[in-house]
Design an enzyme around this catalytic site. Structure first.
Site, PDB file in Angstrom:
ATOM      1  N   GLU A  98      10.145 -95.028 -31.125  1.00  0.00           N
ATOM      2  CA  GLU A  98      10.122 -96.020 -32.687  1.00  0.00           C
ATOM      3  C   GLU A  98      11.299 -95.328 -33.997  1.00  0.00           C
ATOM      4  OE1 GLU A  98       6.354 -94.758 -34.450  1.00  0.00           O
ATOM      5  OE2 GLU A  98       6.014 -96.436 -35.318  1.00  0.00           O
TER       6      GLU A  98
ATOM      7  N   LYS B 140       4.683-104.750 -34.907  1.00  0.00           N
ATOM      8  CA  LYS B 140       3.530-103.586 -34.630  1.00  0.00           C
ATOM      9  C   LYS B 140       2.812-104.070 -36.130  1.00  0.00           C
ATOM     10  CE  LYS B 140       2.504 -98.305 -36.152  1.00  0.00           C
ATOM     11  NZ  LYS B 140       3.241 -97.510 -36.540  1.00  0.00           N
TER      12      LYS B 140
ATOM     13  N   CYS C 246       3.859 -97.287 -31.159  1.00  0.00           N
ATOM     14  CA  CYS C 246       2.653 -95.976 -31.800  1.00  0.00           C
ATOM     15  C   CYS C 246       1.097 -96.829 -31.782  1.00  0.00           C
ATOM     16  CB  CYS C 246       3.688 -95.574 -33.008  1.00  0.00           C
ATOM     17  SG  CYS C 246       3.718 -93.452 -33.326  1.00  0.00           S
TER      18      CYS C 246
END
Lengths: 330, 330
Positions: A75, A148, A185
């Protein structure tokens, strides 16, 4: 970004696979492979974004040289993890997609002949930024973006300041190795994201990640934190019958960007990138403290075999799941 | 089966908890405890249903004597796991709820002063049977039922023949120790069931279970199967910030009911009942091959502390989850 039916063969095998393959090939349609190799680039990040990008480009070439057909970077690999503070000037790090960085990444994917998953700080408009994964096909074309969806906000992880939550939903994208999903994540703690990506036919879920220990917490909670993180992602593989590849950064960081660090004690990113099969078996796992390129193999026959023996997709009670879209059922 | 607001205190603590408690107590309302002990009865099952029930009643008393406030029995503890074949005469084993067995269980709960979770073969109507968990409060009252939602059907686990899938949905029930959820066995592979029970305010999820190894598979797959099962249930604890208690039977069985066994090689039930905290840490775990009463403590302060540090419930993207009610997104 369409999902042409003729590009959906993995996971639907028939007695006459060879015949079907012959027909499709005669029509100029390339079938995705039954097996392919993925490379997880666990790297450390320094203060200079240009050097981090250069390192990533070299690692892509290394991975391709080792036979990888898919490469995933950690990331926000272009910088140290800058979200350790809230600083308006750091929005300068964001870049449009496509942009100069995606041009270089696209070229690296094409040169290496690899599908590439790269996590970027996306500038979508002035004042509107995302934490975005760009997925390039092996010919360098941008197959699509994933923004995300779940954004954390905790001490030294001030992401809600920087990143607008994604509005593209969950996505599995067709590539030369078949359908591939990526999340990012914090998404890794939410079974819904894994499920919704797998239901679109992804055979593998990638999780580019930046997670580490607070130095003051490590002694007491470090083992449990890493274990919970590993456990829940292995569980996504099991629940969905998919491969899972988690790619973390490594090293101690103060969020140093071109010489300017964040206040605070810094974060020790715990590495431990791993690759597990659709029954959650860890097939490859990196160290906590070294840069590594981890290589694993996806085998669609093994995937189908596991799903036939543990037929969870058969038995989902889809008539009962709608209330999952509630905040709380109170 | 209502959820009176005054019975919902666990998980919502305030500065003036003592004052609130004093007021509620003066009004004759008992607050659930901040800490309580649960007992997981890992037992083996013989050919005689009456003896299995008798053993279970004794174990409930044993557990109460050891300070347990909640006791959970394994799935279908009254018989060997009869679903190893399809036999119409075995529907005779089913019983209405309430019925003679729930009367005895209710009395045992009352005598022991324990909340009791008991898995039963429910006869709802002629030709309509469920795999049902009955939840008794510590005064012996039946607080409610949960009917297994996800029904397996695999070699020697022919449950779709016997059990109609549940139609009560997922439930967390108020008891003298606060809100408690139960699911049953195969449900354990589906993150949606855990989520939907936790969202109703359950502080702990129980999984009465009957899972074991096929003798012919154990050498090759036994470790991975047990590990996947343990992993995905620990993940439910992590994802939802709840305690998880898994109660399995133990021993080799041929599905022998009053001297009549199933054809086939039998099943070795793997025991390994366990209790984990809301971060997936296994606090107590039983052997693979012995009868045991496992005791663990639920601590609602620890639960809230974990949820504050890992605030997954805060960040769920409920605007994006509705497609989870799809069979596949194709």
């Amino acid at each position: 970004m369409g999902h042409p039916a003729e590009n959906r063969e993995p996971g639907t095998r028939t007695e006459n696979t060879e015949l079907v393959a012959a027909i499709l090939i005669s029509e100029g349609i390339r079938l995705p492979p039954e097996k392919f190799r993925v490379a997880l680039v666990q790297m450390s990040c320094g203060p200079e974004p240009e050097q981090n990008l250069q390192k990533a480009l070299e690692r892509i070439a290394d991975a391709a040289g080792r036979g990888a057909q898919v490469v995933c970077l950690p990331e926000l690999f272009q910088t140290q993890y800058f979200c350790q503070r809230e600083d308006h000037s750091l929005f300068d790090l964001a870049e449009p997609i496509p942009g100069p960085t995606t041009e270089k990444l696209s070229a690296a994917a094409r040169r290496g002949g690899v599908v590439l998953i790269a996590s970027l700080f996306e500038k979508r408009a002035p004042g509107l930024y995302h934490n975005t994964a760009a997925i390039f096909d092996a010919d360098g074309s941008l197959r699509g973006l994933y923004r995300k969806m779940h954004i954390p906000d905790d001490p030294l992880y001030y992401e809600k300041f920087y990143f607008t939550p994604g509005d593209l939903g969950y996505r599995a994208l067709d590539t030369s190795v078949g359908r591939v999903g990526t999340l990012v994540c914090w998404d890794q703690w939410f079974p819904e994201g894994a499920r919704l990506t797998a239901l679109q036919g992804a055979n593998i879920l990638f999780y580019p990640t930046a997670i580490g220990w607070h130095p003051a917490e490590k002694a007491e909670f470090g083992v449990a934190q890493h274990d919970a993180w590993r456990t829940i992602q292995r569980a996504h593989a099991i629940a969905n019958g998919v491969y899972v590849a988690v790619v973390n950064r490594v090293g101690f960081e103060t969020g140093n960007v071109r010489g300017k660090s964040a206040p605070g004690a810094g974060l020790e990113f715990w590495g431990a990138s791993f690759f597990c099969d659709p029954f959650g078996r860890v097939l490859a796992e990196a160290s906590h403290d070294r840069e590594e390129i981890l290589v694993g193999e996806v085998d669609l026959k093994a995937l189908e075999d596991i799903r036939r023996n543990w037929p969870f997709l058969r038995d989902r009670r889809i008539d009962s799941y709608v209330p999952i879209a509630s905040r709380l059922i109170d």
